[in-house]
Motif scaffolding. Structure first.
Motif, PDB file in Angstrom:
ATOM      1  N   ASP A   9     -53.978 -12.028 -44.002  1.00 34.51           N
ATOM      2  CA  ASP A   9     -53.279 -12.021 -42.721  1.00 34.51           C
ATOM      3  C   ASP A   9     -51.888 -11.438 -42.906  1.00 34.51           C
ATOM      4  O   ASP A   9     -51.213 -11.714 -43.908  1.00 34.51           O
ATOM      5  CB  ASP A   9     -53.129 -13.436 -42.164  1.00 34.51           C
ATOM      6  N   ASP A  10     -51.435 -10.628 -41.932  1.00 38.64           N
ATOM      7  CA  ASP A  10     -50.062 -10.134 -41.887  1.00 38.64           C
ATOM      8  C   ASP A  10     -49.485 -10.467 -40.518  1.00 38.64           C
ATOM      9  O   ASP A  10     -50.198 -10.409 -39.501  1.00 38.64           O
ATOM     10  CB  ASP A  10     -50.008  -8.609 -42.079  1.00 38.64           C
ATOM     11  N   TYR A  11     -48.187 -10.779 -40.483  1.00 36.60           N
ATOM     12  CA  TYR A  11     -47.532 -11.130 -39.233  1.00 36.60           C
ATOM     13  C   TYR A  11     -46.234 -10.352 -39.092  1.00 36.60           C
ATOM     14  O   TYR A  11     -45.552 -10.066 -40.078  1.00 36.60           O
ATOM     15  CB  TYR A  11     -47.201 -12.627 -39.197  1.00 36.60           C
ATOM     16  N   THR A  12     -45.902 -10.038 -37.848  1.00 36.50           N
ATOM     17  CA  THR A  12     -44.597  -9.456 -37.574  1.00 36.50           C
ATOM     18  C   THR A  12     -44.164  -9.875 -36.177  1.00 36.50           C
ATOM     19  O   THR A  12     -45.015 -10.108 -35.302  1.00 36.50           O
ATOM     20  CB  THR A  12     -44.612  -7.922 -37.689  1.00 36.50           C
ATOM     21  N   ALA A  13     -42.853 -10.002 -35.968  1.00 35.66           N
ATOM     22  CA  ALA A  13     -42.347 -10.259 -34.622  1.00 35.66           C
ATOM     23  C   ALA A  13     -42.650  -9.039 -33.759  1.00 35.66           C
ATOM     24  O   ALA A  13     -42.365  -7.903 -34.149  1.00 35.66           O
ATOM     25  CB  ALA A  13     -40.851 -10.534 -34.669  1.00 35.66           C
ATOM     26  N   ALA A  14     -43.256  -9.251 -32.595  1.00 37.66           N
ATOM     27  CA  ALA A  14     -43.645  -8.150 -31.712  1.00 37.66           C
ATOM     28  C   ALA A  14     -42.512  -7.868 -30.730  1.00 37.66           C
ATOM     29  O   ALA A  14     -42.139  -8.730 -29.930  1.00 37.66           O
ATOM     30  CB  ALA A  14     -44.929  -8.494 -30.970  1.00 37.66           C
ATOM     31  N   ARG A  15     -41.992  -6.664 -30.776  1.00 36.55           N
ATOM     32  CA  ARG A  15     -40.851  -6.280 -29.933  1.00 36.55           C
ATOM     33  C   ARG A  15     -41.354  -5.813 -28.569  1.00 36.55           C
ATOM     34  O   ARG A  15     -42.176  -4.907 -28.482  1.00 36.55           O
ATOM     35  CB  ARG A  15     -40.064  -5.163 -30.621  1.00 36.55           C
ATOM     36  N   PRO A  16     -40.854  -6.430 -27.463  1.00 25.73           N
ATOM     37  CA  PRO A  16     -41.281  -5.972 -26.142  1.00 25.73           C
ATOM     38  C   PRO A  16     -40.658  -4.626 -25.784  1.00 25.73           C
ATOM     39  O   PRO A  16     -39.472  -4.400 -26.025  1.00 25.73           O
ATOM     40  CB  PRO A  16     -40.789  -7.078 -25.208  1.00 25.73           C
ATOM     41  N   THR A  72     -44.372 -20.935 -30.688  1.00 30.35           N
ATOM     42  CA  THR A  72     -43.283 -21.860 -30.376  1.00 30.35           C
ATOM     43  C   THR A  72     -43.224 -23.006 -31.380  1.00 30.35           C
ATOM     44  O   THR A  72     -42.511 -23.985 -31.179  1.00 30.35           O
ATOM     45  CB  THR A  72     -43.467 -22.447 -28.963  1.00 30.35           C
ATOM     46  N   VAL A  73     -43.977 -22.869 -32.471  1.00 32.32           N
ATOM     47  CA  VAL A  73     -44.063 -23.941 -33.464  1.00 32.32           C
ATOM     48  C   VAL A  73     -43.023 -23.711 -34.558  1.00 32.32           C
ATOM     49  O   VAL A  73     -43.071 -22.695 -35.263  1.00 32.32           O
ATOM     50  CB  VAL A  73     -45.476 -23.996 -34.088  1.00 32.32           C
ATOM     51  N   PRO A  74     -42.068 -24.610 -34.723  1.00 33.65           N
ATOM     52  CA  PRO A  74     -41.042 -24.422 -35.763  1.00 33.65           C
ATOM     53  C   PRO A  74     -41.615 -24.669 -37.151  1.00 33.65           C
ATOM     54  O   PRO A  74     -42.665 -25.309 -37.312  1.00 33.65           O
ATOM     55  CB  PRO A  74     -39.986 -25.468 -35.405  1.00 33.65           C
ATOM     56  N   PRO A  75     -40.941 -24.172 -38.179  1.00 27.36           N
ATOM     57  CA  PRO A  75     -41.406 -24.403 -39.555  1.00 27.36           C
ATOM     58  C   PRO A  75     -41.410 -25.888 -39.909  1.00 27.36           C
ATOM     59  O   PRO A  75     -40.649 -26.679 -39.344  1.00 27.36           O
ATOM     60  CB  PRO A  75     -40.381 -23.637 -40.407  1.00 27.36           C
ATOM     61  N   VAL A  76     -42.256 -26.241 -40.849  1.00 26.04           N
ATOM     62  CA  VAL A  76     -42.320 -27.612 -41.362  1.00 26.04           C
ATOM     63  C   VAL A  76     -41.588 -27.654 -42.696  1.00 26.04           C
ATOM     64  O   VAL A  76     -41.902 -26.877 -43.608  1.00 26.04           O
ATOM     65  CB  VAL A  76     -43.782 -28.066 -41.538  1.00 26.04           C
ATOM     66  N   VAL A  77     -40.617 -28.531 -42.810  1.00 29.52           N
ATOM     67  CA  VAL A  77     -39.795 -28.654 -44.014  1.00 29.52           C
ATOM     68  C   VAL A  77     -40.065 -30.013 -44.642  1.00 29.52           C
ATOM     69  O   VAL A  77     -39.858 -31.054 -44.002  1.00 29.52           O
ATOM     70  CB  VAL A  77     -38.296 -28.507 -43.690  1.00 29.52           C
ATOM     71  N   VAL A  78     -40.551 -30.003 -45.894  1.00 31.85           N
ATOM     72  CA  VAL A  78     -40.928 -31.259 -46.554  1.00 31.85           C
ATOM     73  C   VAL A  78     -40.199 -31.359 -47.893  1.00 31.85           C
ATOM     74  O   VAL A  78     -40.393 -30.514 -48.772  1.00 31.85           O
ATOM     75  CB  VAL A  78     -42.449 -31.322 -46.796  1.00 31.85           C
ATOM     76  N   ILE A 135     -33.175 -30.431 -56.392  1.00 33.54           N
ATOM     77  CA  ILE A 135     -33.704 -30.754 -55.073  1.00 33.54           C
ATOM     78  C   ILE A 135     -34.744 -29.686 -54.733  1.00 33.54           C
ATOM     79  O   ILE A 135     -34.496 -28.485 -54.906  1.00 33.54           O
ATOM     80  CB  ILE A 135     -32.593 -30.764 -54.005  1.00 33.54           C
ATOM     81  N   VAL A 136     -35.908 -30.144 -54.235  1.00 30.15           N
ATOM     82  CA  VAL A 136     -37.000 -29.227 -53.943  1.00 30.15           C
ATOM     83  C   VAL A 136     -37.481 -29.440 -52.514  1.00 30.15           C
ATOM     84  O   VAL A 136     -37.730 -30.569 -52.093  1.00 30.15           O
ATOM     85  CB  VAL A 136     -38.185 -29.448 -54.914  1.00 30.15           C
ATOM     86  N   PHE A 137     -37.619 -28.328 -51.766  1.00 32.02           N
ATOM     87  CA  PHE A 137     -38.211 -28.357 -50.434  1.00 32.02           C
ATOM     88  C   PHE A 137     -39.391 -27.396 -50.387  1.00 32.02           C
ATOM     89  O   PHE A 137     -39.293 -26.259 -50.871  1.00 32.02           O
ATOM     90  CB  PHE A 137     -37.200 -27.922 -49.355  1.00 32.02           C
ATOM     91  N   SER A 138     -40.483 -27.833 -49.780  1.00 28.01           N
ATOM     92  CA  SER A 138     -41.560 -26.901 -49.438  1.00 28.01           C
ATOM     93  C   SER A 138     -41.448 -26.597 -47.952  1.00 28.01           C
ATOM     94  O   SER A 138     -41.143 -27.478 -47.149  1.00 28.01           O
ATOM     95  CB  SER A 138     -42.930 -27.491 -49.773  1.00 28.01           C
ATOM     96  N   VAL A 139     -41.692 -25.333 -47.611  1.00 29.31           N
ATOM     97  CA  VAL A 139     -41.573 -24.884 -46.224  1.00 29.31           C
ATOM     98  C   VAL A 139     -42.857 -24.157 -45.854  1.00 29.31           C
ATOM     99  O   VAL A 139     -43.294 -23.253 -46.572  1.00 29.31           O
ATOM    100  CB  VAL A 139     -40.353 -23.957 -46.037  1.00 29.31           C
ATOM    101  N   ARG A 140     -43.436 -24.529 -44.728  1.00 25.29           N
ATOM    102  CA  ARG A 140     -44.651 -23.885 -44.261  1.00 25.29           C
ATOM    103  C   ARG A 140     -44.505 -23.513 -42.797  1.00 25.29           C
ATOM    104  O   ARG A 140     -43.820 -24.198 -42.037  1.00 25.29           O
ATOM    105  CB  ARG A 140     -45.867 -24.806 -44.446  1.00 25.29           C
ATOM    106  N   ASP A 141     -45.169 -22.417 -42.403  1.00 31.57           N
ATOM    107  CA  ASP A 141     -45.107 -21.982 -41.015  1.00 31.57           C
ATOM    108  C   ASP A 141     -46.456 -21.401 -40.613  1.00 31.57           C
ATOM    109  O   ASP A 141     -47.176 -20.847 -41.463  1.00 31.57           O
ATOM    110  CB  ASP A 141     -44.005 -20.934 -40.828  1.00 31.57           C
ATOM    111  N   ASN A 142     -46.793 -21.495 -39.327  1.00 34.95           N
ATOM    112  CA  ASN A 142     -48.091 -20.996 -38.879  1.00 34.95           C
ATOM    113  C   ASN A 142     -48.196 -19.480 -38.953  1.00 34.95           C
ATOM    114  O   ASN A 142     -49.304 -18.925 -38.962  1.00 34.95           O
ATOM    115  CB  ASN A 142     -48.377 -21.478 -37.451  1.00 34.95           C
TER     116      ASN A 142
END
Length: 573
Positions: free
Chosen positions: A450-457, A483-489, A505-512
């Motif tokens: 999968d690849d994602y990019t912000a779509a410019r109107p 509209t789903v913000p990233p999850v920071v754990v 200090i370690v954080f994992s970050v996930r996003d849809n």
């Protein structure tokens, strides 16, 4: 020049190689005994220059480090540190050293640099408030001598295991040179293994066919087709090979250096992997049978130049390596495969067209896209164009729109068996509520990727809104609202913790939509350096920027659609 290389390049002339090819052997440009082995391990290779990788050539030597990290890495020659690059993927932590002879050496996938380099880089990261940096360093500021420890080996960036990636470049042109032409201490008396031969009907595109695969047998040191000579029923033919190199004492399959094709003792076409720039490395997709490889088949290296590929690694006559046949006429064919040390093997056979099959005059499905042209495709709700240098060979473009009850339509733009050299813009017409205009993502997917990019109107004159994204591969394309913000754990860290016993200090970050646009952490309002190797976790190692006492840590994470997650933690040390 060593005796072995002298004999090798002398033999090239005996095999009727064109003057153009001979002139490309600028051995005088490659000094010998100038560079030392760059890591404290016995000289051994996990990969060599020119090996075939997804969308690129391997551009240096992967020096083995005994499957360990933190072995000393040495300056291969005296000079000064000219550049430091730190990134999540690619080279990871990387050093460039410029040398007085006009060459640059590169050392990648490193762990810590030596104290002087590390202090300079860290200070720059805090000054710029960025972990990912690409620093141009003034000449003479960080000088090194041959054999001086410059870093520890590691496994950072795109590395799949501990090793040192080492390159030699022309400083002025940034061309990457084959380090094995510099008398590196890798003994090699073994000729390349030739695994298979592929035959192509060049009356049609390489993407519109599956090649005829010919098994090989080796008799008295010479490879020949297992079924005898090769008969075809087409007017034009080209060849590709699967071949690997090995060096003495190793069973590792490395890349070959050179492949040459002769017809009736006349040189037709050949490739040599002695210098390649990063601007050229994606042309690997024209050097291989991309369609076969994309469908799980072997690497096949073309012994002809595809029409949309500049000469690049090839030298050729006017035929570009495509042999034109007359029915009943026999063509003695010689294919010679060589490594960088001059060891070689060859395939010998007779090629003959027994007849010419009638051409298939049935109309092809889809629109024909051709290299060297701007190729445009438009429907009422999707359009894109490919720049003239985007394609290597022609093909008939396939398109399909699939409507979905649960979301936006999916647009199938051909498939991933045809490579695209340049980025191209995809525009999809759609209507979204005004409050979501800056939350639209374009997704490209095919198989498991999968690849994602912000779509410019983009508003057009007729009032229709199109959403635009840029990609480099065909596949399935779809718009969606994000509209789903990233999850920071956090890992082993929480609000109110006494962190005196922690080292980091370690954080994992996930996003849809997978990619994170920005990660920023501050302690008591001051930027804090969190690393992000391999794009996995964000890690801060406690240092002087977080002294003992009570602190407030704020973490802000933004995704491609601009959704932001903010976390605040109070802790003591």
């Amino acid at each position: 020049m060593t005796l072995k290389k002298f004999i090798f390049f002398s033999l090239l002339f005996l095999f009727n190689i064109s003057p153009l090819l001979a002139q490309d052997n600028k051995i005088e440009d490659y000094p010998h005994n100038y560079f030392q082995w760059p890591v404290a391990a016995a000289p051994a290779l996990a990969a060599n220059f020119g090996e075939l990788r997804p969308n690129h050539y391997h551009m240096g030597l992967d020096c083995r480090t005994n499957q360990r990290e933190n072995l000393p890495v040495f300056a291969a020659a005296s000079g000064y540190v000219a550049r430091v690059k730190i990134e999540s993927f690619g080279f990871g932590r990387c050093l460039y050293i410029n040398h007085p002879n006009g060459l640059t050496t590169l050392y990648a996938h490193l762990n810590d640099f030596n104290d002087a380099i590390e202090a300079y880089v860290k200070a720059e990261q805090y000054r710029q408030q960025k972990w990912k940096v690409d620093l141009e360093i003034p000449a003479g500021l960080l000088t090194v001598t041959k054999g001086q420890r410059i870093a520890n080996s590691g496994n950072t960036g795109g590395s799949q295991g501990p090793h040192l990636h080492f390159e030699i470049r022309n400083t002025a042109t940034d061309k990457v040179l084959n380090p094995l032409l510099f008398d590196m201490p890798i003994p090699d008396n073994i000729a390349p293994d030739i695994i298979r031969l592929a035959v192509y009907d060049r009356c049609k595109s390489t993407y519109e066919q599956s090649p005829r695969i010919v098994s090989l047998q080796k008799i008295n040191g010479v490879y020949t087709p297992a079924g005898g000579n090769i008969n075809v029923t087409t007017e034009k033919v080209s060849f590709a090979v699967t071949a690997y190199d090995r060096y003495s004492g190793s069973t590792n399959q490395n890349g070959i250096f050179q492949g040459l094709l002769y017809d009736n003792n006349v040189f037709k076409c050949g490739f040599r992997l002695n210098n390649i720039s990063y601007a050229e490395t994606r042309y690997l997709n024209a050097h291989i049978d991309y369609k076969t490889r994309s469908r799980g088949g072997p690497y096949l290296q073309h012994l002809s130049r595809l029409p949309g590929y500049p000469s690049g690694v090839y030298n050729h006559d006017e035929s570009d390596g495509v042999i034109t046949l007359v029915p009943g006429e026999t063509h003695p064919i010689l294919i010679k495969i060589t490594d960088a040390n001059g060891n070689s093997n060859k395939i010998v056979f007779n090629l003959k067209a027994t007849r010419f099959d009638d051409k298939d005059e049935r109309p092809k499905e889809g629109k024909e896209f051709m290299p060297g042209f701007v190729n445009i495709f438009e429907t009422p709700d999707l359009k894109f164009f490919l720049p003239e240098k985007a394609l290597y060979d022609s093909f008939y473009f396939q398109f399909k729109k699939i409507n979905s009850n649960s979301g936006q339509p999916v647009y199938l733009l051909h498939n991933t068996s045809v490579p695209v050299h340049t980025y191209f813009d995809v525009k999809i017409a759609a209507s979204f509520p005004q409050q979501y205009q800056d939350k639209i993502i374009m997704k490209r997917f095919y198989g498991s990727k999968d690849d994602y990019t912000a779509a410019r109107p983009v508003q057009e004159a007729n009032g229709q809104t199109w959403y635009q994204g840029s990609f480099r591969e065909f596949g399935n394309f779809q718009l969606f609202i994000d509209t789903v913000p990233p999850v920071v754990v956090p890992s082993g860290f929480w609000d109110g913790i006494n962190a005196s016993g922690l080292r980091r200090i370690v954080f994992s970050v996930r996003d849809n939509a997978e990619d994170i646009k920005n990660f920023r952490a501050t302690v008591d309002g001051q930027w804090l350096r969190f690393t992000n190797d391999k794009g996995r976790n964000f890690i801060y190692e406690f240092d002087e920027h977080c002294p003992k006492g009570s602190h407030t840590l704020e973490v802000n994470v933004e995704d491609l659609a601009g959704n932001i997650t903010t976390k605040t933690y109070r802790f003591t040390r």
